[in-house]
Design an enzyme around this catalytic site. Structure first.
Site, short mmCIF file in Angstrom:
data_model
loop_
_atom_site.label_atom_id
_atom_site.label_comp_id
_atom_site.label_asym_id
_atom_site.label_seq_id
_atom_site.Cartn_x
_atom_site.Cartn_y
_atom_site.Cartn_z
N HIS A 158 0.85 -1.19 0.00
CA HIS A 158 0.00 0.00 0.00
C HIS A 158 0.89 1.24 0.00
CE1 HIS A 158 -2.89 3.03 1.04
NE2 HIS A 158 -2.18 3.33 2.10
N HIS A 169 -9.43 11.07 4.31
CA HIS A 169 -8.98 12.21 5.10
C HIS A 169 -10.12 13.08 5.60
CE1 HIS A 169 -5.42 11.03 2.78
NE2 HIS A 169 -4.81 11.30 3.91
N1 GLN Z 1 -2.13 -0.44 7.19
C1 GLN Z 1 -2.03 0.93 7.60
C2 GLN Z 1 -3.40 1.42 8.05
O1 GLN Z 1 -4.36 1.04 7.50
C3 GLN Z 1 -1.53 1.82 6.48
C4 GLN Z 1 -1.40 3.24 6.94
C5 GLN Z 1 -0.74 4.16 5.93
O2 GLN Z 1 -0.77 3.92 4.75
N2 GLN Z 1 -0.20 5.24 6.37
O3 GLN Z 1 -3.53 2.21 8.94
ZN ZN Z 2 -2.05 5.02 3.21
#
Ligand code: GLN
Ligand code: ZN
Length: 781
Positions: free
Chosen positions: A661, A714
């Protein structure tokens, strides 16, 4: 122009949040309506007073302009925007007849209000600090609002100090700005340089009238090759801006600070202007190897401010080496001063505030206050000769030697394992082979999932605080976390998501959680660093060779998996992100440290697999953030960063699906790196840019699984089914449905449950619509 000399020792800036985060508390109390503007101003004034006294106690001068006025209520770039009147039209109602805004207005511009979006926020150079992006158009009408700057100068003066105002310089201000919505195609903020410089010229006149001897203009844009604006244009802008500012008749002497790297070809342009002092970052950057005659002659007439004390990291370091670097600068100019390499904004206040740290480790560290003291020592050496500081240099060298020899700093088993790595340790079977092996997961078309965390509720936070304070036993804490995990699993099943997560309730932070469980890391109690506005983080200290004494996540993940027949993703933070959000060691190349972390994660993945976890996500949201500012340094970085991710994940069986991610949508420079990660599925932020990233992906030839975020986490806004459907249809048009995943932009930990449930329900409903439309559904839902 005054003839006053520059102070022999100074710092580029000091932390402003307060050693007990007093400013954060006061600002948040003001937002909540618990205190009024007057009380907030009083708290801020107290903080400034405490800072001034502290800096003098640490060795800076009371009346020689060595103390920088680097206080800010929220962000220094926002302060500059307000000082030059660059307020976007949507906030015009916050300005009085003279174009000024009050404190409430300042925070509204920073945080938004109703349909008025805040200024965008983004990373400040290669640090983890975020600034607010000014919006500039041909119609921005610049005008000077120097009241706050002048008031701080007067406040210090009344207390018996002569301080040095600090303002973001005009070139950096425009280089970091973005075109406002009303700007025509092709407009660049830097097009407005001349008009902006006129306002800076007025500012200089006002400061001069107020009796200011030195002003600091921060121009880090001069060291970066990673800005939207071309390097040639930046270099040309310096000549124009400082040529004009230099010729202002009544003005303070100008100190241009250029932290975060070498000036390189910007140095001749800056040197040949009339500025009196130039700061050089000699921690990240180096002295120029050769200079043309004109530049050499110009530099010889300037004060060169040698930034040799690392403002960006927490090591006490090699003070004798730093002194040698200062001496080397003397070959360029007879007038040399000492400073930190960057503002101390990036480090916590004081090692003395960490009584629970191992004293031996603490003796190797220097936080902001210790760095100021180091500057004072070096300045004394400069003024009185090396003999006068020999004792301090020796003490620092002794600490360095002690650190090099201390147990845990170099662990033979870790080094041997690293030395034994072969190419095959960095590669998995071909993607097609893995896709075939992963058929056994029996996922539907367009699988739905989340990024990992679910809302961190007050209850969870209270439980963790109880665990830390001892009022909650480890068993009771674990039981409460298991309950939370069960709730989150049941919720996801009810919503109808395909690949579940355990929700990460047990994690205080996605890096610190691992730092606490790995050998080679230490965590602090009061080591807060401003991330943006009132937000602070407490980076861990990576001091030794990294290894994993025991499994870190297996219990939680297997518990979650035991509750459901749907696959639950194992959830790890990747090596680059662990490094980016910690204070890293300076005695080992970053790439090697990254590989050590990678091996620890690799073992974790093996254990997760062994325990029956079939999908594992390794988050790398900071991959882009650590990208060096200089082009020449980028390939090596991309090589080790991608390499460490591959090392962490390449031990996984073909049937194990590896996800990653990433938290940003500007793929640009890192697109090849992302491809090279070779993850089976990559989720990425995309909603705010309306899936633009999907086009980039399609054209780049990215051919693995991809989950472009379908809603922005956000904000608490719940996306409608139609909205998500529209985004998905866009994605399906460009990316084969067999490779497309459906997920939010990022983790949900900062959200509340109401909006989270509603948003995820709409996400699933939209996915079902698109599946039906496309007729591609392989498994009924
Ligand atoms: N796995 C983390 C979460 O879901 C990823 C957070 C991030 O990308 N900053 O909080
Ligand atoms: Zn993220």
């Amino acid at each position: 122009m005054t003839a006053r000399t520059f102070p022999t020792g100074t710092i580029i800036g000091y932390p402003r949040i307060g050693r007990r985060r007093e400013l954060k508390r006061a600002v948040e109390a003001f937002w909540a309506g618990r205190i009024d503007a007057e009380e907030l101003e009083r708290t801020a004034a107290d903080l400034r007073a405490v800072t001034r006294d502290r800096l003098v106690a640490l060795g800076l001068g009371r009346d020689d302009s060595s103390i920088p006025e680097s206080f800010s209520f929220y962000d220094q770039v926002l302060d500059a925007a307000l000082a030059v009147g660059a307020v976007p039209a949507r906030f015009a109602h916050l300005l009085d007849a003279d174009g000024r805004t009050d404190l409430a207005g300042l925070f509204t511009i920073a945080r938004g209000e109703g349909e008025h979006a805040p200024l965008e926020m983004t990373k400040w150079f290669d640090s983890n600090y975020h600034y607010l992006v000014p919006e500039i158009s041909p119609s921005t009408s610049f005008s000077l609002h120097a009241e706050r700057i002048l008031a701080n100068v007067a406040e210090a003066r009344a207390a018996g100090f002569r301080t040095r105002p600090v303002v973001v310089g005009p070139v950096t201000f425009l280089a970091l700005a973005k075109p406002a919505d009303d700007a025509p195609e092709g407009f660049r903020p830097l097009d407005r340089l001349d008009e902006l410089v006129r306002v800076y010229a007025q500012l200089l006149e006002r400061l001069h009238e107020a009796g200011v001897d030195w002003v600091q203009l921060d121009e880090p844009a001069l060291v970066s090759e990673s800005l939207d604006e071309s390097r040639e244009r930046i270099v040309a802008a310096i000549g124009a801006a400082y040529g004009a500012l230099g010729s202002v008749a009544g003005r303070p002497a100008i100190f241009v600070a250029t932290p975060y790297g070498s000036l390189d070809e910007a140095l001749p342009a800056l040197a040949t202007t009339a500025v009196e002092a130039i700061g050089l970052d000699l921690v990240r950057g180096t002295l120029p190897e050769s200079l043309d005659a004109a530049t050499a002659a110009a530099l010889a007439s300037k004060t060169l401010v040698a930034g040799v004390v690392d403002g960006h990291n927490i090591w006490r370091g090699d003070l004798a080496g730093a002194f040698e670097r200062v001496e080397a600068v003397r070959t360029l100019s007879a007038t040399v001063a000492v400073s930190t390499s960057t503002s101390l904004l990036h480090v916590p206040h004081d090692v003395e505030d960490e009584p629970q740290l191992d004293p031996r480790l603490a003796s190797w560290l220097a936080f902001a206050d210790q760095k100021v003291a180091q500057v004072a020592v070096l300045a004394r050496g400069l003024a009185e000769g090396r003999g006068s500081i020999e004792g301090d240099l020796d003490a620092a060298s002794a600490a360095l030697a002690d650190r090099a020899a201390a147990p845990g700093v170099r662990v033979p088993a870790v080094r041997e394992r690293l030395a034994g790595l072969a190419d095959r340790d960095f590669s998995r079977a071909p993607y097609e082979v893995r896709v075939a092996a992963q058929e056994s997961l029996e996922l539907p078309g367009l699988p739905t999932t989340t990024i990992g965390s679910f809302p961190q509720t007050g209850e969870i936070r209270r439980a963790r605080a109880g665990l830390v304070s001892g009022s909650l036993s480890a068993d009771a804490y674990a039981a409460q976390m298991r309950e939370e995990i069960e709730r989150v699993i049941r919720l996801q099943e009810r919503i109808g998501l395909d690949v579940l997560v355990h929700g990460e309730p047990e994690r205080n932070d996605m890096v610190q959680y691992f730092a606490e469980l790995l050998d080679g890391f230490a965590v602090t109690t009061n080591g807060w660093v401003q991330s943006y506005g009132s937000r602070c983080t407490r980076p861990s200290i990576l001091w030794g060779d990294v290894s994993r004494p025991e499994p870190m996540t297996v219990e939680w993940s297997t518990y979650a998996q035991s509750l459901t027949d749907k696959p639950v993703k194992g959830m790890l933070t990747g090596p680059v992100t662990i490094l980016a959000w910690s204070f890293v060691r300076d005695d080992l190349p970053l790439g090697e440290t990254a590989r050590q972390v990678a091996l620890a994660l690799r073992d974790e993945i093996t254990d997760l697999e062994g325990a029956g976890i079939r999908i594992i996500q390794v988050d790398e949201p900071a991959l882009r953030e650590l990208l060096p500012l200089k082009r020449a340094d980028q390939p090596a970085y991309l090589d080790w960063s991608v390499g460490s991710f591959r090392l962490a994940t390449a031990g996984a069986a073909s049937a194990t699906q590896i996800h990653t991610h990433l938290c940003y949508s500007e793929f640009g420079v890192v697109i090849d790196a992302i491809k090279n990660l070779d993850a089976d599925v990559t989720s990425i932020e995309a909603a705010r840019s309306r899936m633009e990233v999907v086009d980039d992906l399609a054209t780049s030839g990215f051919d693995h699984g991809i989950g472009p975020g379908v809603y922005d986490i956000h904000s608490p806004r719940v996306p409608s089914v139609d909205e998500v459907t529209a985004l998905l249809e866009r994605a399906v048009a460009e990316i084969p449905a067999s490779r497309l995943w459906v997920n939010p932009d990022c983790g949900l930990k900062t959200r509340g449950y109401d909006e989270t449930v509603a948003s995820l329900e709409n996400l699933v409903a939209a996915t079902n619509e698109v599946r039906a439309l496309a007729g591609r559904e392989r498994v009924s839902v």
